[in-house]
Every structure is written in C-alpha cells, then in structure tokens.
Motif scaffolding. Sequence first.
Motif, PDB file in Angstrom:
ATOM      1  N   UNK A 232       0.796  -1.369  -0.001  1.00  0.00           N
ATOM      2  CA  UNK A 232       0.021   0.091   0.067  1.00  0.00           C
ATOM      3  C   UNK A 232       0.865   1.165   0.074  1.00  0.00           C
ATOM      4  N   UNK A 233       1.701   1.360   0.942  1.00  0.00           N
ATOM      5  CA  UNK A 233       2.437   2.574   1.009  1.00  0.00           C
ATOM      6  C   UNK A 233       3.750   2.534   0.436  1.00  0.00           C
ATOM      7  N   UNK A 234       4.592   1.577  -0.164  1.00  0.00           N
ATOM      8  CA  UNK A 234       5.947   1.745  -0.470  1.00  0.00           C
ATOM      9  C   UNK A 234       5.844   1.945  -2.039  1.00  0.00           C
ATOM     10  N   UNK A 235       7.109   2.653  -2.500  1.00  0.00           N
ATOM     11  CA  UNK A 235       7.523   2.809  -3.997  1.00  0.00           C
ATOM     12  C   UNK A 235       8.371   1.691  -4.023  1.00  0.00           C
ATOM     13  N   UNK A 236       9.247   1.438  -3.239  1.00  0.00           N
ATOM     14  CA  UNK A 236      10.370   0.364  -3.558  1.00  0.00           C
ATOM     15  C   UNK A 236      10.173  -0.777  -2.275  1.00  0.00           C
ATOM     16  N   UNK A 243      20.009 -12.360   6.570  1.00  0.00           N
ATOM     17  CA  UNK A 243      21.242 -11.629   6.514  1.00  0.00           C
ATOM     18  C   UNK A 243      21.789 -11.249   5.050  1.00  0.00           C
ATOM     19  N   UNK A 244      20.763 -11.686   4.128  1.00  0.00           N
ATOM     20  CA  UNK A 244      21.048 -11.174   2.677  1.00  0.00           C
ATOM     21  C   UNK A 244      20.057 -10.309   2.093  1.00  0.00           C
ATOM     22  N   UNK A 245      20.207  -9.594   1.163  1.00  0.00           N
ATOM     23  CA  UNK A 245      19.190  -8.955   0.533  1.00  0.00           C
ATOM     24  C   UNK A 245      18.957  -9.459  -0.907  1.00  0.00           C
ATOM     25  N   UNK A 246      17.642 -10.231  -0.986  1.00  0.00           N
ATOM     26  CA  UNK A 246      17.533 -11.286  -2.055  1.00  0.00           C
ATOM     27  C   UNK A 246      17.159 -10.393  -3.007  1.00  0.00           C
ATOM     28  N   UNK A 247      16.268  -9.498  -2.959  1.00  0.00           N
ATOM     29  CA  UNK A 247      15.681  -8.854  -4.038  1.00  0.00           C
ATOM     30  C   UNK A 247      15.271  -7.183  -3.649  1.00  0.00           C
ATOM     31  N   UNK A 248      15.518  -6.448  -4.671  1.00  0.00           N
ATOM     32  CA  UNK A 248      15.207  -5.164  -4.278  1.00  0.00           C
ATOM     33  C   UNK A 248      14.668  -4.444  -5.676  1.00  0.00           C
ATOM     34  N   UNK A 249      13.340  -3.737  -5.710  1.00  0.00           N
ATOM     35  CA  UNK A 249      12.951  -3.259  -6.843  1.00  0.00           C
ATOM     36  C   UNK A 249      11.641  -2.358  -6.468  1.00  0.00           C
ATOM     37  N   UNK A 250      10.982  -1.963  -7.707  1.00  0.00           N
ATOM     38  CA  UNK A 250       9.718  -1.343  -7.634  1.00  0.00           C
ATOM     39  C   UNK A 250       8.893  -2.321  -6.598  1.00  0.00           C
ATOM     40  N   UNK A 251       8.198  -1.673  -5.882  1.00  0.00           N
ATOM     41  CA  UNK A 251       7.022  -2.603  -5.018  1.00  0.00           C
ATOM     42  C   UNK A 251       6.132  -3.327  -5.958  1.00  0.00           C
ATOM     43  N   UNK A 252       5.601  -2.876  -7.046  1.00  0.00           N
ATOM     44  CA  UNK A 252       4.520  -3.286  -7.749  1.00  0.00           C
ATOM     45  C   UNK A 252       5.350  -4.756  -8.539  1.00  0.00           C
ATOM     46  N   UNK A 253       6.551  -4.551  -9.003  1.00  0.00           N
ATOM     47  CA  UNK A 253       7.290  -5.415  -9.516  1.00  0.00           C
ATOM     48  C   UNK A 253       7.314  -6.785  -8.440  1.00  0.00           C
ATOM     49  N   UNK A 254       7.908  -6.258  -7.347  1.00  0.00           N
ATOM     50  CA  UNK A 254       8.092  -7.259  -6.368  1.00  0.00           C
ATOM     51  C   UNK A 254       6.992  -8.139  -6.089  1.00  0.00           C
TER      52      UNK A 254
END
Lengths: 272, 292
Positions: A232-236, A243-254
Amino acid sequence: MEPTIHKNNTQDLKVNEVLQKKPPTIEVKEVKVWYDDFMAIKGIDIAIKPNTVTAFIGPSGCGKSTFLRLFNRMNDYIDGYKMEGKIKINGKNINKKKVIVEVLRKEIGMVFQKPNPFPKSIFENVAYGLKIQGIKDKNFIQKRVEKALKQADLWEEVKDNLKKSALALSGGQQQRLCIARTLAVEPSIILMDEPTSALDPISTAKIEDLIRELKKKYTIIIVTHNMQQASRISDYTAFFYIGDLIEYGKTKKIFTNPEKKQTENYITGRFG
Amino acid sequence: MRKIKELVIEKSLFTSALVTIAVTVGIILVLAVEAVRFFSEVSILDFFTDTQWTPLFTEKHFGILPLLSGTLLTSFIAIAVALPIGLSISIYLSEYAPRSFRKTVKPLLELLAAVPTVVYGFFALIVVTPFLQEIIPNLSGFNSLSAGIVMGIMIIPYVSSLSEDALHAVPQSLREASYGMGATKLQTAFKVAVPAASSGIIVSIILAISRAIGETMIVAIAAGQQPRLTLDPTVPIETITAYIVQVSLGDVQHGSIEYRTIFAAGITLFVLTFLLNTLSYRIRKKYHLKYE
Ligand SMILES: Nc1ncnc2c1ncn2[C@@H]1O[C@H](COP(=O)(O)OP(=O)(O)OP(=O)(O)O)[C@@H](O)[C@H]1O
Ligand SMILES: [Mg+2]
C-alpha cells in the motif's frame, strides 16, 4: 571519547528552512554486520532513492532492524557489534571517525516499533529535539512544535492539552506524537521500524496516510511484517532473508512479478 | 495429603506474619506507654523548645533539640557525601559502563553497606579525624564532621544501588528515542534517564537519610556524647541514637525519669524514620503506577 555538543542557533535553522534541502542519496556498499561471532548482515549493496518510501520485508530475525539501524548508527552502543563496508549519505561515509553521530542523527530521524514517548508533557516531547540543540527561542520552539504536530496529524486532538502527560495518550496518538517529535528536528530521512505493529487498524491507517503525505518531503525507510502495508505505502521494496538482500526493486514488480523464487514464496506464503 | 501440607504451610506463613506484626505493635506500645509517662512529668512544650538536654545532671533539662540537631547535622553531612558520589556512580554504571563492569562493581559497592558499623566508627575516630585535623587544626577529637563523612561512605550503596536499579528500569527505547534525535549520552542521561527514574532515585535518597538518622555505632564512637545545639561540625555533639546507647549502657534506675528519657528520645526517632518511610512508600506506589 565524548562527542561535542553542537549548538545550532535559531538563525541557522531558520536559514536552513528557507533553503530548499536537497533530497538525500543513500548508498550502501558491501555492508557486513556481526554481533560477536554471529554474522547478522552478510554483505549487502543497496541504493535508496530520495523522496520515496522503501519497505524492508523479510522473516523475523533476517536482519531488517539491524540493517535499518545502520543508517543512524543506532547499533553503535550494542555490546559486540561490529560492521564492515560503506554507507554513504549524500556522498559522505557516515562511519568515518570525523562524523559527529549527533549531527548525523538530526538528519536521520527514527520511529520505533513500540510508541516510546518520554514521560513528559506532549509539548516537551516534541520540543525535546530542539532543546537539546540548545535552542532557547520560545517562539521558535512553539511554532516548530505546532508545525510538527500538524504534520503528524495530531494537532487537532491535542492542541488544548499540550501540557498533559504524553503517557495519557492512546497508543496510536503516542505513535503519531513520536513521529511529530522526529519531524520537529526536520530530518531529511526517516527510519521506521514496524511503526504500526503495536497499533489497531484505525491508528495504522492514519499512520499510513501520514507516511504517504510525508514522502513528498522526506525519504522514508520502513520495516514491516505486513505485506499489504508494504504494497500500500511503499514505492520500493527490499526483501531480506537471513542476513542477505535477496531482491530489491519497485514494489509493484516485487509483489506481482518477483524475480527470485524465495521472494515469491515469502510473499505468497503471507497471502495464503 | 497435599491439601494438608498446603494448609500447614499457609497457616505457618500466616502465623509468622502475625508474629511480626505483633512484635512491631508491642514495641510501639512499650515506646508509647513509657513516653506517655515521661510526658506526664515533662511538658511537651519544654521537650521541643528547651535548648538543653541534661537529664543525667542535677540541674535537669529535657530539650530534645540538641539531640535532634546532632542527628540532623550528622545525617546532613552523610547525605552531602553520599548523594553526589552515589548518584554519579549510579549514572555511570547504568548509562556508561559496559555490562560486565556493572555486574562486578555493583556487588562490590554493596559490600560497603555490609561492613560492621563498629568498624566504620573506629575508622572515623582513629583515621578520618586525625587526617581531618591536619586540615582543620581546631577540630575536636570527637566531632560530627568525621562521623558524618564516614556515615556518608557507608550509605553510598543505598543511594547508588537503588538509584541504579531505578535508572536500569528506564526502558532502553526511551534512550534510543533521545539518541535518535541527536542527543548525546550525557544529555540522554540527564534529560531522559534521570527524570524518568526520578521517583526511584528520590526513594533511594530517602531510604539513605532514614538509614543515616538511625545509624548508631559510628556516631556513638566518633561524634561524642555532648548534647549541644549547634551547626558547627567540628565540635563534639550527641545524636538521639548515641544518647540512647549511652543511657542504656549506663546504670540509670528502671522507672526513673532518666530511664524514661530513652523512650522519649526513641519515639522521636521512630516518628522521624516512620515519616520518611511513609514518604518513600507513597512515592514508590506512584512510581509503580507510572510504569504500568
Ligand atoms: N543486540 C544483539 N545481540 C546479538 N544478536 C542480535 C542483537 N540484535 C539482533 N541480533 C541477531 O541478529 C539477527 C537479526 O536481528 P534483527 O533484529 O535485525 O532482525 P529483524 O529482521 O529485525 O527481526 P524482526 O522482524 O523479528 O524484528 C537475529 O538473528 C538476532 O538474533
Ligand atoms: Mg526488527
């Protein structure tokens, strides 16, 4: 070594207000964190976009809070904490020796999981951040408090009771007070660690509206366990796992078309 | 069987509670009865306004003021020593010291309160007083300064330990909120932690005062036995407690007016500490409400 107390005078702050603040850039390079021998963050790179809301999601214990608290160096006081890597805000490495952590934290506000107002009056809570900077100008403080309370959408509810103890407010009001308290210092980045997890749905909705409003002026990073809230509220969105960042991107895409299987599992698992 | 066992335990717990109450009531009754007898012979007005206390002399005066002033003077000196040191220690331990340091130092500090007070009294008389006489040449061999200072050292842990507990009970999240707005450790300690713990700190101070007022051995040994209405810390004085010891050890006749002065002095002491304890109890109750 005791850091020096920096006294901004009122004049500086007023000038600061007139000058358009540049939206901050946040870059993280190869960051690792240990608590004693336990590696809590295993090497993360991320760049946060200015004037957006970025949600950190992931299962419990995956390091979201640890990672979030790197940005205002809130982990510094934890026994056994160690970090490696670079975090640059506006191009400056915030872990350099010459960085005064108190100055950094004025730029980067934080809202916590449980509302934690001081056992002081509503007014004193919001004025606190200004007073510790050595600001004495009563008029100026008064205006800032009012502005911050309005921004946090709490003014109408408390304007006649500013002297009342903050502890007498409801949980939702307390959390908005904590947001107001953070805003009064006029940071450019606001870190929120599950700010609504202790609140009822109505208070939560209020705070979500607030976050949407605030992102026009601030860069917001929010940790949340609530998938709907993230969408609802985030753009990304950044998905963390052990402990790892698995995935990062536009909220819609994720949320609609994640690249990694783990992300999909986590998100769909939550939705049933 | 189980039920019987529980019943027995419950009853015996109840009985011990009852015994404690009975003993307390008994003590107060004895105090009160003897004090009433005393006040049938000496007017209360004299007791509180006469500036001399000479019940053991031929020309008798029964003014409690000299003893009271002795008690308050030594207690004041003790608090003047214990308060700044105890508070600094508690703030250092809770706000700055690493956890491991705090864990070892706190019990060590509490040992200060476990030293027999007769040792302290002796220490005041043969170490502190001669030392102070180097600085203050006209200091008497018995004086309230040295007794007060040593008593202050003894009650440091009352202030430091209980204040530290109160500071430690302040949620870490309040400190983080303060740091998060750019406050230094020092600002956070004094503007957030100490005010949030203030009722607990005040209670610790009251208990320390109460302990100082009731302390007997140190003042009996090092402060002298000369009831004297004075604020001068360099001369011999006598405290209420020291007077009671003096008369109890002496050979006054039971039932005599001299004998009854013990109870008059005792009930004064009792009222004083009772008031302090009530005050600290009230504050503690309020403080619990606040943290709920
Ligand atoms: N002070 C600490 N000392 C030691 N280990 C810690 C400390 N704080 C966190 N950890 C460990 O680091 C890991 C990451 O913790 P963190 O609190 O960052 O997770 P999180 O993703 O925020 O979890 P949650 O969603 O439950 O809040 C966990 O395994 C945790 O046990
Ligand atoms: Mg967390």
